[in-house]
Design a protein around this motif. Structure first.
Motif, PDB file in Angstrom:
ATOM      1  N   SER A  17       0.833  -1.206   0.000  1.00  0.00           N
ATOM      2  CA  SER A  17       0.000   0.000   0.000  1.00  0.00           C
ATOM      3  C   SER A  17       0.869   1.257   0.000  1.00  0.00           C
ATOM      4  CB  SER A  17      -0.904   0.022   1.240  1.00  0.00           C
ATOM      5  OG  SER A  17      -1.625  -1.185   1.366  1.00  0.00           O
ATOM      6  N   GLU A  43      -2.721   4.914   0.234  1.00  0.00           N
ATOM      7  CA  GLU A  43      -3.972   4.206  -0.033  1.00  0.00           C
ATOM      8  C   GLU A  43      -5.028   4.432   1.061  1.00  0.00           C
ATOM      9  OE1 GLU A  43      -4.828   2.908  -2.666  1.00  0.00           O
ATOM     10  OE2 GLU A  43      -3.122   2.062  -3.747  1.00  0.00           O
ATOM     11  N   ARG A  67      -8.557   4.152  -0.707  1.00  0.00           N
ATOM     12  CA  ARG A  67      -8.975   2.909  -1.355  1.00  0.00           C
ATOM     13  C   ARG A  67      -8.830   1.689  -0.459  1.00  0.00           C
ATOM     14  NH1 ARG A  67      -6.471   2.613  -7.342  1.00  0.00           N
ATOM     15  NH2 ARG A  67      -4.517   2.431  -6.173  1.00  0.00           N
ATOM     16  N   ASP A  83      -6.049  -1.742  -4.001  1.00  0.00           N
ATOM     17  CA  ASP A  83      -7.162  -1.064  -4.663  1.00  0.00           C
ATOM     18  C   ASP A  83      -8.415  -1.921  -4.765  1.00  0.00           C
ATOM     19  OD1 ASP A  83      -6.440  -2.886  -6.594  1.00  0.00           O
ATOM     20  OD2 ASP A  83      -5.866  -1.415  -8.109  1.00  0.00           O
ATOM     21  N   ILE A 138      -9.904   0.330 -11.141  1.00  0.00           N
ATOM     22  CA  ILE A 138     -10.248   1.255 -10.075  1.00  0.00           C
ATOM     23  C   ILE A 138      -9.500   2.571 -10.267  1.00  0.00           C
ATOM     24  CG2 ILE A 138     -10.317   1.606  -7.568  1.00  0.00           C
ATOM     25  CD1 ILE A 138     -12.017  -0.732  -8.491  1.00  0.00           C
ATOM     26  N   GLY A 164      -7.471   5.984  -9.443  1.00  0.00           N
ATOM     27  CA  GLY A 164      -6.427   6.277  -8.463  1.00  0.00           C
ATOM     28  C   GLY A 164      -5.171   5.453  -8.652  1.00  0.00           C
TER      29      GLY A 164
END
Length: 330
Positions: free
Chosen positions: A79, A82, A85, A171, A291, A293
């Motif tokens: 990560s 994050e 998400r 994600d 997704i 991002g």
């Protein structure tokens, strides 16, 4: 006229010779650069990375991948920035894992969220799950500096207790329940030398749809990357980049022991190493949704991955990189 034709042929011959010499010089320079710049991943663990926080704020040491497994499944979640998400992915994963444990009380698991030097509140968000479920089920490994996705996955994997180790993106692009599909893929491998096997989630069956939605430039980059993967490193695997891979503990130890690449192309090197060791690999279709991002910058990330693919092959060929033993991972 004959003299003119002869001169033209002579010029073309010279041009071809000079072009060949130039190509050889460029190739030699690339080989030299690849060899000289080769280096092992910095496996030194900062003191702060050797421990995790329990739900009540106590520090405990992470275990080692070299130790015998003590639970069924470890999930490693790399990560980086994050905080937005991660909760969606973690809620889905924890709901599935808790439900599975209720249906089968003998099933044990852990989720290791690896905060790869984030600048946001990724660690704080992940710690909420430690407080909710306990440190036996959710542990947070916060890296002092950003290593890249490959480095984060490696550090998390080296801290696992599981008999099986799943790599899953933060994600939530892959439906977490598809872990059952990759488990079935792993079980379908009848011959596992030294209990080593890998099951890779694959999005290859969705390629036609994704091509229709992408620009021509991104499609060109995608096919170019696939060609470089096939030409330099890995053959027989249609989708090397899906972030949903399941390893037996023995296969994880064998492959991550030799991993050098820390950034986006680390998946390719992992599979290259696996094929060098004749570790069987099964590819399994999984559900996947793009997704928003993504940390992948379309042009520069693809360019970096292409460079890494060439360097992976050249560095192994020239001996700058070697396939290491498990003893060097700690």
């Amino acid at each position: 006229m004959l003299t003119g034709i002869w001169r033209m042929e002579f010029c073309l011959c010279d041009l071809l010779q000079y072009s060949l010499i130039l190509a050889l010089v460029i190739l030699l320079l690339v080989v030299i650069v690849a060899h000289v710049t080769a280096k092992m991943v910095d496996q030194t663990r900062h003191e702060k990375e050797k421990q995790f926080l329990t739900a009540d704020g106590k520090h405990e040491d992470f275990p080692s991948l070299m130790e015998p497994p003590s639970i069924d499944l470890s999930v490693v979640v790399p990560s980086y920035n994050e905080e937005l998400r991660l909760p969606v992915m973690m809620d889905e994963a924890m709901d599935y894992l808790e439900k599975r444990q209720k249906e089968n009380p003998s099933f044990t698991y852990e989720v290791i969220v690896v905060d790869d030097g984030s600048k946001d509140k990724t660690t704080e968000v992940a710690m909420k799950y430690t407080k909710k479920y306990g440190a036996k089920k959710v542990r947070v490994l916060t890296l002092v500096k950003n290593r890249g996705k490959g480095g984060a996955v490696k550090m998390g994997t080296l801290s696992c207790r599981g008999r099986l180790i799943l790599m899953a993106d933060a994600d939530g692009a892959t439906k977490f329940a598809d872990v059952e599909k990759v488990e079935e893929g792993l079980e379908s491998i009848t011959e596992k030398p030294d209990n080593m096997a890998i099951s890779c989630g694959s999005r290859a069956h969705l390629e036609k749809v994704s091509v229709a939605q992408r620009s021509m430039f991104r499609t060109f980059l995608m096919y170019g990357f696939h060609f470089l993967v096939w030409f330099f490193c890995v053959r027989g695997i249609k989708d090397t980049q899906c972030g949903f891979k399941l390893f037996t503990r023995e296969a994880a130890l064998k492959t991550f022991s030799s991993l050098h690449v820390e950034r986006w192309a680390f998946d390719v090197e992992l599979l290259y190493i696996a094929q060098c060791f004749d570790i069987p690999i099964e590819e399994v279709a999984v559900n996947w949704t793009e997704i928003e991002g993504s940390k992948l910058v379309p042009f520069w990330s693809w360019l970096q991955m292409g460079r890494d693919l060439v360097f992976i092959r050249l560095r192994y060929l020239t001996g700058a990189w070697t396939l290491e033993s498990e003893r060097k991972t700690q």
